[in-house]
Design an enzyme around this catalytic site. Structure first.
Site, short mmCIF file in Angstrom:
data_model
loop_
_atom_site.label_atom_id
_atom_site.label_comp_id
_atom_site.label_asym_id
_atom_site.label_seq_id
_atom_site.Cartn_x
_atom_site.Cartn_y
_atom_site.Cartn_z
N ASP A 97 50.60 4.04 5.43
CA ASP A 97 51.11 5.32 4.94
C ASP A 97 50.93 5.35 3.42
O ASP A 97 49.87 5.69 2.94
CB ASP A 97 52.57 5.45 5.39
CG ASP A 97 53.22 6.77 4.97
OD1 ASP A 97 52.48 7.69 4.57
OD2 ASP A 97 54.46 6.87 5.02
N PHE A 146 54.96 12.85 10.93
CA PHE A 146 55.71 11.67 11.37
C PHE A 146 55.42 11.41 12.84
O PHE A 146 55.67 12.26 13.69
CB PHE A 146 57.20 11.83 11.13
CG PHE A 146 57.93 10.52 11.24
CD1 PHE A 146 58.03 9.67 10.14
CD2 PHE A 146 58.48 10.12 12.45
CE1 PHE A 146 58.66 8.44 10.25
CE2 PHE A 146 59.11 8.88 12.56
CZ PHE A 146 59.21 8.05 11.46
N ARG A 159 59.24 3.25 20.62
CA ARG A 159 58.14 2.29 20.43
C ARG A 159 57.35 2.07 21.71
O ARG A 159 56.19 1.67 21.68
CB ARG A 159 58.70 0.94 19.97
CG ARG A 159 59.31 0.94 18.59
CD ARG A 159 59.51 -0.50 18.13
NE ARG A 159 60.46 -0.63 17.04
CZ ARG A 159 60.15 -0.48 15.75
NH1 ARG A 159 58.92 -0.18 15.41
NH2 ARG A 159 61.07 -0.63 14.82
P1 IMP Z 1 53.93 2.30 3.83
O1 IMP Z 1 54.50 1.11 3.16
O2 IMP Z 1 54.33 3.57 3.17
O3 IMP Z 1 52.43 2.22 4.05
O4 IMP Z 1 54.62 2.42 5.23
C1 IMP Z 1 54.27 1.62 6.26
C2 IMP Z 1 55.44 1.47 7.21
O5 IMP Z 1 56.23 2.68 7.28
C3 IMP Z 1 54.89 1.26 8.59
O6 IMP Z 1 54.85 -0.11 8.89
C4 IMP Z 1 55.88 2.00 9.47
O7 IMP Z 1 56.91 1.13 9.87
C5 IMP Z 1 56.51 3.05 8.60
N1 IMP Z 1 55.96 4.41 8.84
C6 IMP Z 1 55.19 5.14 8.00
N2 IMP Z 1 54.85 6.31 8.55
C7 IMP Z 1 55.42 6.33 9.78
C8 IMP Z 1 55.42 7.30 10.85
O8 IMP Z 1 54.81 8.38 10.81
N3 IMP Z 1 56.12 6.95 11.96
C9 IMP Z 1 56.78 5.77 12.07
N4 IMP Z 1 56.81 4.84 11.10
C10 IMP Z 1 56.13 5.13 9.95
#
Ligand code: IMP
Ligand code: MG
Length: 172
Positions: A97, A146, A159
């Site tokens: 993300d 999301f 999940r």
């Molecule tokens: P980042 O550090 O912003 O890249 O976020 C990564 C983590 O955020 C992932 O391992 C997910 O656990 C959570 N995450 C980010 N976007 C989503 C989503 O759309 N649905 C569920 N979990 C998300």
């Protein structure tokens, strides 16, 4: 809830990811490091589709609180991490993300003196990146929505869904 990616498409792309990875490492032993908890479904499918000498390890990262898009303080727990000194490591997470989680894990893993580290994710959410690292492998690019299912959760639910769905306001 609206289905975004069906189970058959996931299965096809995960098989193709397994082939790409296996082709890149040839017969070099690989340690697949799954990020808890979101990667559990992906790693279980991925490792069974990969014809390589393999070890599997786990590392835990928690950052998200509910559906908010701002990451909370990231906590990394490497108590379950196997010895990866001098090993080729593939870090596997459910989604990229902002990239902050994978980038922090990358640094943690690097400190254990592996021979190499690459990363693989099922989903790459577009337009959100905040780090200089990009995933080496991914299966699908998705818009900034999301999503849940195939390992991804909302408050630890959903999940187990075999497909990826967009969580809408009415589902909260
Ligand atoms: P980042 O550090 O912003 O890249 O976020 C990564 C983590 O955020 C992932 O391992 C997910 O656990 C959570 N995450 C980010 N976007 C989503 C989503 O759309 N649905 C569920 N979990 C998300
Ligand atoms: Mg996660």
């Amino acid at each position: 809830m609206r289905q975004l990616i069906g189970a058959a498409d996931i299965s096809k792309e995960v098989a193709s990811l397994a082939q790409r990875v296996a082709g890149d490492y040839r017969d070099r032993p690989l340690t697949v490091l799954g990020v808890l908890t979101g990667s559990i479904v992906l790693i279980s499918d991925l490792i069974r589709a990969m014809e390589l000498p393999l070890r599997v390890g786990l590392i835990q990262a928690s950052s998200y609180r509910g559906r908010g898009t701002e990451p909370a303080q990231l906590t990394v727990n490497d108590a379950l991490l196997p010895d990866i000194a001098d090993r080729d490591v593939l870090l596997v997470d459910d989604i990229f993300d902002t990239g902050q989680t994978l980038s922090a894990l990358y640094e943690t893993v690097k400190q254990k003196s592996p021979r190499s580290v690459r990363s693989a994710v099922l989903l790459w959410k577009q337009g959100r990146i905040r780090v200089s690292l990009e995933p080496d492998y991914h299966c699908f690019r998705i818009p900034d929505v999301f999503v849940v299912g195939y390992g991804l959760d909302y408050n630890d639910e959903y999940r187990h869904l075999p497909y990826i769905a967009v969580l809408e306001e009415a589902d909260l």
